[in-house]
Design an enzyme around this catalytic site. Structure first.
Site, PDB file in Angstrom:
ATOM      1  N   TRP A 101       0.854  -1.178   0.000  1.00 18.62           N
ATOM      2  CA  TRP A 101       0.000   0.000   0.000  1.00 18.62           C
ATOM      3  C   TRP A 101       0.894   1.234   0.000  1.00 18.62           C
ATOM      4  CZ3 TRP A 101      -2.060   2.661   4.858  1.00 18.62           C
ATOM      5  CH2 TRP A 101      -3.033   3.622   4.529  1.00 18.62           C
ATOM      6  N   ASP A 160      -0.906  -6.247   8.911  1.00 19.15           N
ATOM      7  CA  ASP A 160      -1.872  -5.189   8.590  1.00 19.15           C
ATOM      8  C   ASP A 160      -3.124  -5.898   8.082  1.00 19.15           C
ATOM      9  OD1 ASP A 160      -1.902  -2.222   6.391  1.00 19.15           O
ATOM     10  OD2 ASP A 160      -3.382  -3.049   7.767  1.00 19.15           O
ATOM     11  N   LYS A 188     -13.583  -0.807   5.714  1.00 20.98           N
ATOM     12  CA  LYS A 188     -14.208  -1.539   4.618  1.00 20.98           C
ATOM     13  C   LYS A 188     -15.207  -2.573   5.087  1.00 20.98           C
ATOM     14  CE  LYS A 188     -10.310   0.136   2.650  1.00 20.98           C
ATOM     15  NZ  LYS A 188      -9.297   0.866   3.422  1.00 20.98           N
TER      16      LYS A 188
END
Lengths: 374, 401
Positions: free
Chosen positions: B133, B214, B250
């Site tokens: 990311w 993560d 999300k």
């Protein structure tokens, strides 16, 4: 935190109303805010601090960063200053914090990377007021470009603010010595009951042509403590400078929290952009400020009626949530242990803890502490 | 003159730039595949039913707005830990962990990064998968750490370069920090299989690395929260005391409410208490205490059996729609007559897909077809609907045939 006369937390009526409006609005969702925050919040928040007729706003040289409370605004400002102020990544720039101040000021600037955090004279314990000469003297001798953290109003923890005349003197020295003003404004409206009055110092500095930062908190004046609503107002020389500053602050925000929480910002933005709700809010703020002012005058009059040794005018001359009573650590210990009244070793009391029901007891206890303990 | 004359204009955010350009485009067929947020089959943001219900319940309780503790809402942090570790986890049941509320995934990552900078003296090096990311690098850098990389994505196969990863990881200096995506790797969508995770665990254990997971997509990747947390739980079971960032942006659609958590698995509850005290000392000068709204909603959902059940169904619904769009995209590409192998589109998992498209092809997609994505060929499958998947397939075929 503010407490009612029943000693309870208080969700502002206007906040309840606006939250209901938000809950009923089916067009709203939980999508990300922009990195710098909700645009309507940012613009309104800075407008509240600087005034509707602010020359800086008219000249388009104001920027805003929605932040996680006042602390978050301070931290983003501090991180930016450490990277871009007085050279690049100059961690040696002295940062001056008032003696005393909110303890977290130190930690914010330290964790942002500043290596030289100093104090400036502020509280004169002997006369229980502002040590203006000490303050001005520190500013005269501070290295040029030093950063000074100034409490916009309702100084925490002393409740002692400079008068407008004193602020003018402070501004004059700061201008001459090229010192950077970083205002911490956590109590606008809450201090005197008037938004404009409580913002006088910040606006004066703007009118004197300073570039400055102002960290705003809406925790107290909106009672939105746990929603973490804050704003960093940036006033620059011109739009171009402000734009570049904001673009770099955006990078700092992106690695700290990416984008800010939306609930609190929505409540504040909705309130500030509706004339009716804005008036209602000002009324709620005045309710809180007035209760604190009442507690101050009631406490003072009781102490004077009791003939408590010493002078007690500082109780009403000080402003905001806190008061430096002047009680020494031994007297404080007496208050805590014998009277079960909790205050800081510094003698700082939270005026919000006073109610019509406990005023007599608190006054009597202070009287005892002062007469029994030297 | 200004204090800020020398301040440079910051570069525009690469992903935001995509959305900005999309907004300016007047083509009615335009598609925004840069967006890292779920969209329903009408291309609209989706507020989960369980979220609406939780909000109504919270409103009816008329709670005050007093500050949360520095470490956050206890019901939320405990439920977050249980969700990640599993209710039967020995680490969870024994209390040898600390979880603090963070500002969604980013804030949780940053707390962790700052904590490691201050207390992990063995190394400054954080190893990220290649690619990772985009925000990982600046987060760790701003926290004072140094970034290294291990091979991960194989552009030739559009899948995992497992031998490359194993080779690189087995050479990482001992006691370095390695970051792993728990599931739904961002940006590639390429996850290791369970046997591969087992080998990775053995290797990082042998190299004595500090593992930083993560997890931003638990439940959102496969549709099954336990399956998506498998790697995290396996590593802990192997005796690896990981640190972990979670996001509820999300999987609960709570993007703007910033609900997240940072967890440290410790040797024992006493160590956990000491770690917690230091985390609070880091948090206080950042923002004092976290925002309540998202955490309350998430906590209500996780801790109310009916709402939790509904949430699991809705999360599966979102994951299933994504999986279905992947399938439809591949079948539409076949229908267009594409001779390329597009299997990676359905092999990959989660919100994102590394299409394998080259920058020139991406540029054509943007200019000629108004299909917006990042230059690396990453698409957000969440932006695909049954209404536009045909158009997307057509456009991709045109620039790749």
């Amino acid at each position: 935190a503010y407490r009612t006369d029943e000693g309870q937390p208080w969700v502002l009526p206007v906040v309840k109303k606006v939250e209901q409006m938000i809950a009923n609005d089916n067009s709203l969702n939980h999508e990300y805010l922009p990195i710098l925050g909700l645009p309507e919040f940012r613009a309104n928040a800075s407008r509240i601090a600087l005034g509707d007729d602010s020359p800086a706003i008219k000249e388009n040289r104001v920027g805003s960063v929605q932040s996680l409370g006042g602390t978050g605004a301070l931290r983003i400002g501090a991180e930016f200053l450490r990277r871009w102020y007085n050279g690049n990544n100059n961690t040696a720039t002295p940062v001056y914090v008032s003696a005393p101040s909110w303890e977290n000021h130190n930690s914010v600037f330290m964790d942002a990377g500043f290596k030289d955090i100093r104090t400036y004279h502020y509280w004169d314990a002997a006369k229980r007021g502002l040590d203006l000469q000490g303050l001005l003297n520190d500013m005269e001798h501070a290295p040029e470009c030093s950063i000074f953290i100034l409490h916009a109003c309702a100084h925490n923890p002393t409740g002692t603010d400079p008068t407008p005349e004193q602020w003018k003197q402070i501004a004059a020295v700061m201008k001459r010595r090229s010192l950077f003003p970083f205002f911490d404004s956590a109590y606008q409206g809450f201090a005197s009951g008037s938004l404009d009055k409580d913002a006088w110092a910040v606006r004066y500095f703007v009118s004197e042509g300073f570039e400055l930062f102002c960290a705003q908190s809406f925790s107290k004046n909106f009672g939105l403590y746990n929603e973490r609503v804050g704003n960093l107002t940036v006033v620059g020389k011109d739009a171009d400078n402000v734009q570049r500053v904001l673009s770099q602050m955006e990078k700092i925000v992106r690695t700290t929290w990416s984008n800010p929480p939306s609930q609190g910002a929505r409540i504040v933005a909705t309130t500030l952009s509706s004339p009716q709700l804005f008036d209602e809010w000002k009324g709620n703020v005045k309710t809180m400020a007035d209760r604190v002012l009442l507690m101050r005058s009631e406490l003072r009059s009781r102490l004077e009626a009791l003939g408590t040794p010493g002078t007690w005018n500082h109780i009403t001359e000080q402003i905001g949530m806190f008061s430096f009573t002047g009680l020494n650590p031994k007297q404080v210990e007496y208050m805590v242990k014998e009277k079960h009244i909790y205050l800081m070793a510094s003698g700082r009391i939270n005026m919000c803890g006073l109610t019509t029901k406990n005023l007599d007891y608190v006054a009597k206890s202070i009287h005892e502490a002062v007469t029994k303990i030297q | 003159s200004s204090w800020w004359s020398h301040v440079e204009m910051g570069p525009p955010d690469p992903i935001l730039g995509v959305t900005e350009a999309y907004k300016r485009d007047t083509n009615s067929k335009k598609m925004n595949l840069g967006v890292g947020a779920y969209r329903d089959d009408n291309g609209k943001p989706y507020v989960l039913n369980c979220v609406r219900k939780a909000e109504a319940m919270i409103a009816s309780k008329k709670m005050d707005k007093e500050y949360l503790p520095i470490g956050g809402l206890a019901d939320f942090t405990r439920a977050s830990a249980e969700l990640a570790l599993g209710e039967n986890s020995e680490a969870f049941k024994s209390g040898r962990y600390v979880t603090v509320q963070g500002i969604s995934g980013t804030g949780s990552l940053r707390i962790g990064a700052n904590f490691l900078q201050r207390f992990f003296k063995a190394s400054r090096d954080v190893y990220l998968p290649k690619p990772s990311w985009g925000n990982h690098t600046p987060i760790f850098r701003d926290a004072g750490m140094q970034l290294q990389a291990y091979r991960y994505y194989d552009p030739k196969t559009c899948s995992l370069d497992f031998s490359g990863a194993m080779e690189d990881i087995s050479k990482i200096p001992e006691k370095s920090i390695i970051l792993l995506h728990a599931c739904a790797h961002n940006p590639t969508g390429v996850d290791p299989r369970q046997e591969q995770w087992k080998e990775l665990a053995a290797t990082v254990k042998k190299r004595n690395l500090l593992v930083y997971f993560d997890m931003a997509y638990q439940g959102f990747a496969s549709g099954d929260i336990n399956r998506d947390a498998w790697a995290v739980r396996y590593f802990i079971e192997q005796g690896i005391n990981i640190v972990l960032s979670q996001s509820f942006a999300k999987n609960m659609g709570l993007y703007g409410e910033r609900a997240g958590a940072f967890t440290v698995i410790c040797s024992d509850p006493d160590e956990a208490k000491r770690v917690e005290s230091q985390l609070k000392i880091l948090i206080r000068p950042m923002y004092s205490n976290p925002p309540v709204n998202g955490a309350r909603i998430a906590s209500m959902i996780l801790n109310t059996p009916d709402l939790r059940k509904e949430w699991l169904t809705e999360v599966k619904g979102m994951a299933d729609r994504i999986i279905s769009m992947r399938t439809q995209l591949v079948s539409n590409l076949k229908k267009e007559g594409s001779s390329h192998n597009w299997q990676h589109i359905t092999d990959q998992i989660g919100m994102f897909c590394f299409t394998g498209l080259k920058p020139e092809q991406v540029e054509r997609l943007i200019k000629e077809f108004s299909v917006y994505m990042t230059k690396d060929g990453r698409i957000s499958v969440a932006g695909v609907t049954s209404g536009n998947v045909g158009y997307l397939a057509h456009a991709i075929h045109q620039v790749t045939k």
